[in-house]
Write a protein that holds these residues in place. Structure first.
Motif, short mmCIF file in Angstrom:
data_model
loop_
_atom_site.label_atom_id
_atom_site.label_comp_id
_atom_site.label_asym_id
_atom_site.label_seq_id
_atom_site.Cartn_x
_atom_site.Cartn_y
_atom_site.Cartn_z
N ASN A 1 -7.07 -10.61 -56.67
CA ASN A 1 -6.36 -9.34 -56.63
C ASN A 1 -7.28 -8.22 -57.13
N PRO A 2 -7.61 -7.26 -56.25
CA PRO A 2 -8.51 -6.18 -56.69
C PRO A 2 -7.91 -5.31 -57.79
N GLU A 3 -6.59 -5.37 -57.97
CA GLU A 3 -5.95 -4.57 -59.01
C GLU A 3 -6.04 -5.23 -60.38
N TYR A 4 -6.40 -6.52 -60.40
CA TYR A 4 -6.45 -7.25 -61.66
C TYR A 4 -7.80 -6.98 -62.35
N LYS A 5 -7.77 -6.49 -63.55
CA LYS A 5 -8.97 -6.11 -64.28
C LYS A 5 -9.26 -7.04 -65.46
N GLY A 6 -8.56 -8.15 -65.54
CA GLY A 6 -8.78 -9.05 -66.66
C GLY A 6 -7.93 -8.67 -67.86
N PRO A 7 -8.03 -9.41 -68.95
CA PRO A 7 -7.27 -9.08 -70.15
C PRO A 7 -7.55 -7.65 -70.58
N TRP A 8 -6.50 -6.97 -71.03
CA TRP A 8 -6.66 -5.56 -71.37
C TRP A 8 -7.50 -5.38 -72.64
N LYS A 9 -8.41 -4.42 -72.59
CA LYS A 9 -9.21 -4.05 -73.75
C LYS A 9 -9.23 -2.54 -73.90
N ALA A 10 -9.11 -2.08 -75.12
CA ALA A 10 -9.17 -0.63 -75.37
C ALA A 10 -10.58 -0.12 -75.07
N LYS A 11 -10.69 1.12 -74.67
CA LYS A 11 -11.97 1.73 -74.39
C LYS A 11 -12.81 1.77 -75.67
N PRO A 12 -14.14 1.64 -75.54
CA PRO A 12 -14.99 1.70 -76.74
C PRO A 12 -14.96 3.09 -77.36
N PHE A 13 -15.02 3.13 -78.67
CA PHE A 13 -14.95 4.38 -79.42
C PHE A 13 -16.11 4.42 -80.40
#
Length: 400
Positions: free
Chosen positions: A272-284
């Protein structure tokens, strides 16, 4: 008979050493043009050919020619020249410009020129002769295809730290080096800026303004991680409901599929191209690391003594030089280089203090001739290819 443009051309490879003797040219402090050589009538009196490497039978030869293809058959160039100059760039720009063409499709060799100071024996000018500025293209194999910009201070040659690719075709190109009173510079090829910056940062002429503090220690609460998950970044609603795979809508039931024997047919799945893997917050970037480059550094000025001395280190201090851009007592323009294959042509050498004049000269010479030169080159290539095809052996199968 049409006039023929001539240029200085390397007709024999090996070591080539020419020095531009700017005849007894009166240099006025307010003059914008210090030296300009278009290789017209009288050029022989302004140039001196060096005897460097002559005794070793390794000296190259120079010709006065328009080349195999040109945009103006009357434009010529020749020899190494020496010229008497003065400290003209105090509070003014220094502009060094010339055109060069590698007609032989250079594999390895230089196309640069030099500005020299002090007293020089013109007949002995060569690779060991000290110079103030070396500028121009250098090509050797696949690894070296760059523009040299070397500045000399205190008998040390300092190479530019930035990469400036040069042109590698068989046509004429104009190379321009501009050094300004604020110690900024520009390198242009064919009137287009290819690199710019400051002499302070792009050459290691002076010690750095900042050095590592020998007493600096990492704070106990210092976090080595430069980035952490952004606490403000939130997981989109429904993110966990996105499946890893989805049915392939393009798949079709095979014609020989039997539901009774094979069971109910279901379409195969695809990623599924919409699946991005387990969610991770953006680096800060941690706030305390935003200035991490300055941590543990101190000013390297002459008036700041170190809090303790390490006798095993040579401690160089930064001391500003307001005349960092000045090259006093420039006297000569020289061409000293080494080539494996001959055929490089030099023309339209200029030393002045006006970048606009240099731009105008490039437009009036190279700019007006480049299209005609390109057309002449294309025609020469066409003839060469036709001759090669005539000389190519004909396969017996092709004759049938």
């Amino acid at each position: 008979m049409a006039a023929v443009q001539r240029r200085l051309q390397i007709s024999n490879p090996n070591f080539l050493s020419l020095i531009i003797a700017l005849s007894l040219l009166l240099v006025i402090s307010s003059a914008k043009v210090i030296f300009e050589e278009r290789f017209d009538d009288g050029w022989e009196s302004r140039w001196v050919k060096s005897d460097w490497k002559k005794d070793e039978n390794m000296a190259g030869e120079w010709n006065y020619t328009s080349g195999k293809w040109n945009g103006d058959a009357s434009d010529k160039g020749n020899y190494i020249i020496l010229w008497v100059m003065c400290t003209f760039n105090k509070d003014k720009a220094l502009v060094f410009q010339f055109s060069v063409k590698h007609e032989q499709k250079l594999d390895c060799g230089g196309g640069y020129m030099k500005l020299l100071s002090g007293e020089v024996d013109q007949k002995k000018f060569g690779g060991d002769t000290p110079y103030s500025i070396m500028f121009g293209p250098d090509i050797c194999g696949y690894s070296t295809k760059k523009v040299h910009a070397i500045l000399t201070r205190d008998e040390t040659n300092h190479l530019i730290k930035k990469d400036v690719p040069c042109e590698t075709d068989q046509l004429s190109h104009v190379y321009t080096f501009i050094l300004r009173p604020d110690a900024t510079y520009s390198i242009l090829i064919d009137n287009e800026e290819k690199q710019s910056g400051s002499v302070y940062s792009d050459w290691d002429i002076l010690p750095p303004k900042q050095i590592k503090d020998p007493e600096a220690k990492k704070p106990e609460d210092w976090d080595d991680k430069e980035y952490i998950p952004d606490p403000e970044d939130k997981k989109p609603e429904g993110y966990d409901d996105i499946p890893k795979e989805i049915p392939d809508t393009d798949a079709k039931k095979p014609e020989d599929w039997d539901d009774e024997e094979d069971g109910e047919w279901t379409a195969p799945t695809i990623p599924n191209p919409e699946y991005k893997g387990p969610w991770k917050a953006k680096p800060f970037l941690l706030p305390e690391n935003k200035e991490s480059q300055l941590q543990g550094q101190v000013d390297s000025t002459i008036d700041r003594q170190p809090r303790h001395v390490n006798l095993s280190l040579a401690f160089d201090y930064f001391k500003d030089d307001p005349d960092l851009y000045v090259f006093p007592k420039l006297k000569y323009v020289g061409i000293e280089l080494w080539q494996v294959k001959s055929g490089t042509l030099f023309d339209n050498v200029l030393v002045c203090d006006d970048p606009e004049y240099a731009k105008k000269l490039a437009e009036e010479t190279w700019g007006k001739q480049k299209d005609a030169e390109k057309a002449a080159f294309d025609e020469a290539e066409k003839k060469r290819e036709e001759e090669e095809s005539k000389d190519k052996p004909v396969d017996s199968d092709d004759e049938l």
